[in-house]
Design an enzyme around this catalytic site. Structure first.
Site, PDB file in Angstrom:
ATOM      1  N   TYR A 109      -2.789 -13.289  10.908  1.00 22.11           N
ATOM      2  CA  TYR A 109      -4.035 -13.576  10.966  1.00 22.11           C
ATOM      3  C   TYR A 109      -4.702 -12.885  12.290  1.00 22.11           C
ATOM      4  CZ  TYR A 109      -8.764 -15.709  11.522  1.00 22.11           C
ATOM      5  OH  TYR A 109     -10.183 -16.187  11.635  1.00 22.11           O
ATOM      6  N   GLU A 197     -13.023 -10.866  10.153  1.00 23.02           N
ATOM      7  CA  GLU A 197     -11.954 -11.579   9.918  1.00 23.02           C
ATOM      8  C   GLU A 197     -10.919 -10.835   9.144  1.00 23.02           C
ATOM      9  OE1 GLU A 197     -11.258 -16.482   8.923  1.00 23.02           O
ATOM     10  OE2 GLU A 197     -12.045 -15.126   7.212  1.00 23.02           O
TER      11      GLU A 197
END
Length: 241
Positions: A109, A197
């Site tokens: 991530y 993101e």
């Protein structure tokens, strides 16, 4: 302003960020043609709506042949996709992204956002890729790396290297990760993003580093100087209220 995944990848690719090959289509026949053109053993059929959690709602499917890509596209296009982020009414899917499948070795991530408390840009990273970052923060907060960026210096190689090492990245992947983090930061600044993101950011079995999924929010107050990005606006995905 939110934009679709395929649009976010177009923006990132413009800044030198590696993304998988893919094509956006609006009907099953085009999906089959796109899968043939990509020429990979596996393709991914991904619903394009302004919401996360698409896989849980049946909006992301693997296809092992162009014919199977067509079948999945016929079911996804036109469906009302309900995810944890759409609410009970869901969103109608008008387009799908046909994307090359990846031999994934590791999922990470990586997020860049504005930290209101420090009035700086923050880079967040975690080895727990593929999971909602909210779940990671609640269950295993020690797995989240946070680095504030000095606005004068920006992201230099030493900071990108620090983040990559904290993610336990080594070898050939490390050499790609450092410029990727720097390029993502440049995209964030130059495109006037509120949030960027990448979940997941993947390392493949042949040591490539690619953005597998991307969510990009643009600061609406800056749209007057982002004329190209403004063309990405999809009013059908916005709540009039």
């Amino acid at each position: 302003m939110n934009i679709h995944e395929y649009q976010a990848k177009e923006v990132l690719a413009k800044h030198g960020v590696a993304v998988p090959k893919g094509m956006v289509v609006d009907n099953p026949d085009k999906a089959e043609t796109a899968a043939r053109k990509l020429g990979t053993d596996v393709v991914v059929v991904k619903a394009q709506i302004h919401a996360g959690g698409r896989g849980k709602g049946g909006g992301i499917k693997l296809a092992k042949s162009p014919r199977e890509a067509r079948t999945h596209a016929s079911k996804i296009i036109g469906m009302t996709l309900v995810t944890p982020q759409t609410g009970s009414k869901g969103r109608k899917v008008k387009k799908v992204l046909i994307e090359e499948g990846m031999p994934i070795a590791k999922e990470l991530y990586l997020g860049i956002l504005l930290d209101r408390q420090s009035s700086r840009v923050m880079i967040m990273a975690s080895e727990a890729g593929g999971m909602a970052i909210e779940e990671v923060a609640e269950e295993t907060p020690e797995k989240i790396i946070k680095e504030l960026v000095d606005p004068i210096i920006g992201v230099k190689p030493y900071l990108a290297r620090k983040i990559a090492f904290a993610l336990n990245i080594r070898g050939a992947a490390l050499k790609q990760m450092i410029p990727l983090i720097m390029n993502l930061y440049q995209a964030f600044i130059k495109e006037d993003c509120d949030m960027l993101e990448i979940n997941p950011l993947v390392i493949t079995k042949d040591d490539r580093v690619l953005v597998l999924d991307a969510k990009v929010n643009i600061d609406s107050n800056a749209l007057y100087r982002q004329k190209n990005t403004l063309t990405y606006r999809d009013l059908t995905e916005e709540d009039p209220k």
